[in-house]
Design a protein around this motif. Sequence first.
Motif, PDB file in Angstrom:
ATOM      1  N   THR A 191       0.837  -1.206   0.000  1.00  0.00           N
ATOM      2  CA  THR A 191       0.000   0.000   0.000  1.00  0.00           C
ATOM      3  C   THR A 191       0.871   1.254   0.000  1.00  0.00           C
ATOM      4  OG1 THR A 191      -1.709  -1.191   1.214  1.00  0.00           O
ATOM      5  CG2 THR A 191      -1.836   1.209   1.250  1.00  0.00           C
ATOM      6  N   ASP A 192       1.852   1.282   0.889  1.00  0.00           N
ATOM      7  CA  ASP A 192       2.686   2.480   1.020  1.00  0.00           C
ATOM      8  C   ASP A 192       3.592   2.689  -0.198  1.00  0.00           C
ATOM      9  OD1 ASP A 192       1.464   2.830   3.394  1.00  0.00           O
ATOM     10  OD2 ASP A 192       3.230   2.603   4.667  1.00  0.00           O
ATOM     11  N   ARG A 193       4.041   1.593  -0.807  1.00  0.00           N
ATOM     12  CA  ARG A 193       4.893   1.740  -1.996  1.00  0.00           C
ATOM     13  C   ARG A 193       4.123   2.389  -3.134  1.00  0.00           C
ATOM     14  NH1 ARG A 193       7.235  -3.775  -3.600  1.00  0.00           N
ATOM     15  NH2 ARG A 193       6.231  -4.622  -1.767  1.00  0.00           N
ATOM     16  N   GLN A 194       2.816   2.115  -3.183  1.00  0.00           N
ATOM     17  CA  GLN A 194       2.012   2.673  -4.260  1.00  0.00           C
ATOM     18  C   GLN A 194       1.462   4.049  -3.912  1.00  0.00           C
ATOM     19  OE1 GLN A 194      -2.293   1.357  -5.632  1.00  0.00           O
ATOM     20  NE2 GLN A 194      -0.782  -0.012  -6.501  1.00  0.00           N
ATOM     21  N   ARG A 195       1.067   4.237  -2.653  1.00  0.00           N
ATOM     22  CA  ARG A 195       0.295   5.428  -2.299  1.00  0.00           C
ATOM     23  C   ARG A 195       1.055   6.422  -1.423  1.00  0.00           C
ATOM     24  NH1 ARG A 195      -4.786   4.750  -3.816  1.00  0.00           N
ATOM     25  NH2 ARG A 195      -5.761   6.138  -2.330  1.00  0.00           N
ATOM     26  N   GLY A 196       2.227   6.015  -0.946  1.00  0.00           N
ATOM     27  CA  GLY A 196       3.032   6.934  -0.137  1.00  0.00           C
ATOM     28  C   GLY A 196       3.232   6.424   1.277  1.00  0.00           C
ATOM     29  N   GLU A 197       4.364   6.825   1.860  1.00  0.00           N
ATOM     30  CA  GLU A 197       4.753   6.395   3.195  1.00  0.00           C
ATOM     31  C   GLU A 197       3.668   6.754   4.223  1.00  0.00           C
ATOM     32  OE1 GLU A 197       7.632   4.694   3.301  1.00  0.00           O
ATOM     33  OE2 GLU A 197       7.186   4.256   5.411  1.00  0.00           O
ATOM     34  N   GLY A 198       3.293   5.804   5.026  1.00  0.00           N
ATOM     35  CA  GLY A 198       2.341   6.064   6.104  1.00  0.00           C
ATOM     36  C   GLY A 198       0.881   6.034   5.687  1.00  0.00           C
ATOM     37  N   VAL A 199       0.622   5.854   4.397  1.00  0.00           N
ATOM     38  CA  VAL A 199      -0.766   5.891   3.919  1.00  0.00           C
ATOM     39  C   VAL A 199      -1.573   4.728   4.492  1.00  0.00           C
ATOM     40  CG1 VAL A 199      -2.224   5.555   1.855  1.00  0.00           C
ATOM     41  CG2 VAL A 199      -0.382   7.251   1.837  1.00  0.00           C
ATOM     42  N   PHE A 200      -0.941   3.558   4.614  1.00  0.00           N
ATOM     43  CA  PHE A 200      -1.685   2.398   5.114  1.00  0.00           C
ATOM     44  C   PHE A 200      -2.220   2.650   6.526  1.00  0.00           C
ATOM     45  CE2 PHE A 200      -2.171  -1.682   7.244  1.00  0.00           C
ATOM     46  CZ  PHE A 200      -3.007  -2.337   6.361  1.00  0.00           C
ATOM     47  N   ASP A 201      -1.347   3.111   7.421  1.00  0.00           N
ATOM     48  CA  ASP A 201      -1.768   3.333   8.810  1.00  0.00           C
ATOM     49  C   ASP A 201      -2.892   4.366   8.902  1.00  0.00           C
ATOM     50  OD1 ASP A 201      -0.011   1.475   9.717  1.00  0.00           O
ATOM     51  OD2 ASP A 201       1.529   2.907  10.363  1.00  0.00           O
ATOM     52  N   LYS A 202      -2.760   5.424   8.116  1.00  0.00           N
ATOM     53  CA  LYS A 202      -3.811   6.461   8.122  1.00  0.00           C
ATOM     54  C   LYS A 202      -5.114   5.903   7.541  1.00  0.00           C
ATOM     55  CE  LYS A 202      -0.613  10.299   7.592  1.00  0.00           C
ATOM     56  NZ  LYS A 202       0.022  11.066   6.504  1.00  0.00           N
ATOM     57  N   SER A 203      -4.983   5.077   6.509  1.00  0.00           N
ATOM     58  CA  SER A 203      -6.183   4.489   5.899  1.00  0.00           C
ATOM     59  C   SER A 203      -6.906   3.610   6.907  1.00  0.00           C
ATOM     60  CB  SER A 203      -5.812   3.658   4.666  1.00  0.00           C
ATOM     61  OG  SER A 203      -5.177   4.463   3.700  1.00  0.00           O
ATOM     62  N   ILE A 204      -6.125   2.854   7.684  1.00  0.00           N
ATOM     63  CA  ILE A 204      -6.726   1.982   8.698  1.00  0.00           C
ATOM     64  C   ILE A 204      -7.474   2.824   9.744  1.00  0.00           C
ATOM     65  CG2 ILE A 204      -6.149   0.415  10.627  1.00  0.00           C
ATOM     66  CD1 ILE A 204      -6.110  -0.938   7.838  1.00  0.00           C
ATOM     67  N   LYS A 205      -6.841   3.923  10.170  1.00  0.00           N
ATOM     68  CA  LYS A 205      -7.498   4.810  11.138  1.00  0.00           C
ATOM     69  C   LYS A 205      -8.807   5.346  10.575  1.00  0.00           C
ATOM     70  CE  LYS A 205      -3.505   6.430  13.693  1.00  0.00           C
ATOM     71  NZ  LYS A 205      -2.383   7.349  13.577  1.00  0.00           N
TER      72      LYS A 205
END
Lengths: 351, 111
Positions: free
Chosen positions: A171-185
């Motif tokens: 997820t982060d490789r495609q959408r940017g660093e930290g995006v996965f954690d924020k998406s989960i929140k």
Amino acid sequence: MSKSLLAQHHDLADKTTQVKILSNGIFGEGKLPTFKKKLEPIGEFPLKPDTIEIFQVNVGYMCNQVCKHCHVDAGPDRKEIMTRETMEYCLEVLRKTDIHTLDLTGGAPEMNPDFRWFVEEANKAGVKEIIVRSNLTIILANPKYHDLPEFFKENNVRVVSSLPFYQPDKTDRQRGEGVFDKSIKALKMLNAIGYGRPDSGLILDLVYNPSGAFLPGDQAELERDFKKELKNNFDIEFNSLFTITNIPISRFLEFLIRTENYEDYMEKLVSAFNPAAVKGVMCRNTISIDYDGYMYDCDFNQMLDMKVEKSAGQHIKDFDLEKLSKRNIAINQHCFGCTAGAGSSCQGAVA
Amino acid sequence: MDKTYYDPADLKKFGNIADFEPDLAKKFFDYYGDVFKEGGLTAREKSLIALAVSHAIQCPYCIDAYTSDTLEKGVTEKQMMEAVHVAAAIRGGASLVHGVQMMNKAKKLSM
């Protein structure tokens, strides 16, 4: 955060350059058949629309993310934005037609200052369904967006969110660093008020797209994996997973060419051409509108500046259902992305 | 005729083996298709097994094909590498377990 191709003054920010690449090369030389050549023998050329059911309005190319595969080339540096005046024209069409779905996209559509007004007015206009294509992180990007989940709920908005994988790395490789954690929140915030929970009536769908030069797998199987993993690891629930094939335009085209994957990827799309998917392509029941009010057969054609036929009326001010229903849909080789395998659309697989 | 044994483009021509012997090719490809259908194992699990076997038999075509296939099926890179280690462990183990045969023979021959 990287810049858009446009801000980089990259060759591929030019839409005509992209169309030339798709028209020439392996297709111009005859190494691979064109999309037209594949439609002709199955009696689908020219490609014709069915009833228009979905009004997909791109309210601007500004986004808080710069995803590597983005077909819009969206990002914080993109200033194109739909005005309230253009939205008024869209609302007028929704009032006088039976179009049942308003599908809001961008960029991050929530960043348009008139986004909330537009949603409220669309509800008043009597549209049956409003979809917002949210990148999720926008909800956390600024305090002024923190109440978006409540706003969505109050206005009965269906939320369709991008999440290319159920783990951080891809997820982060495609959408940017930290995006996965924020998406989960953000997903937890949406779940907390009922989105994606059984029987709440509040629909939360996720969009999966491959994190590279390969096709999406089986939609039902991936949905099963996503549901299991997100439930077990984060107690997150959602309604449906839509698999979307990466379309070879804009940033994804730049990636394909830079990594020498372009020819293999196009060959893969062409060899996976599925006539059954042609029946369900979204350009048949969708009209895409850009920030300036021009109309296209889909959001991808919008990004290639391939407007609907002149005879159909090209601007929302000239919206004419009769004329649009008679139009020929504009095609090029990027269309192979929507007809490969189980097909692909903004509503996921189609065949 | 190329002067190399492997050409990535040949993978796409796999079906052409039917040109020389169509009946057996058809039987093979039908069988192949059935093998990879979802059954007691999921299509994803079968793809991972295929990836591991591809490494065990060191088939470059198969490695290319099943790297793409596992990625498409949502397998993670960690899972893919774990599958390769399974192949490596079996290959390594297959050599080492013959050490017992060597020991048996050595003991038999030795005073």
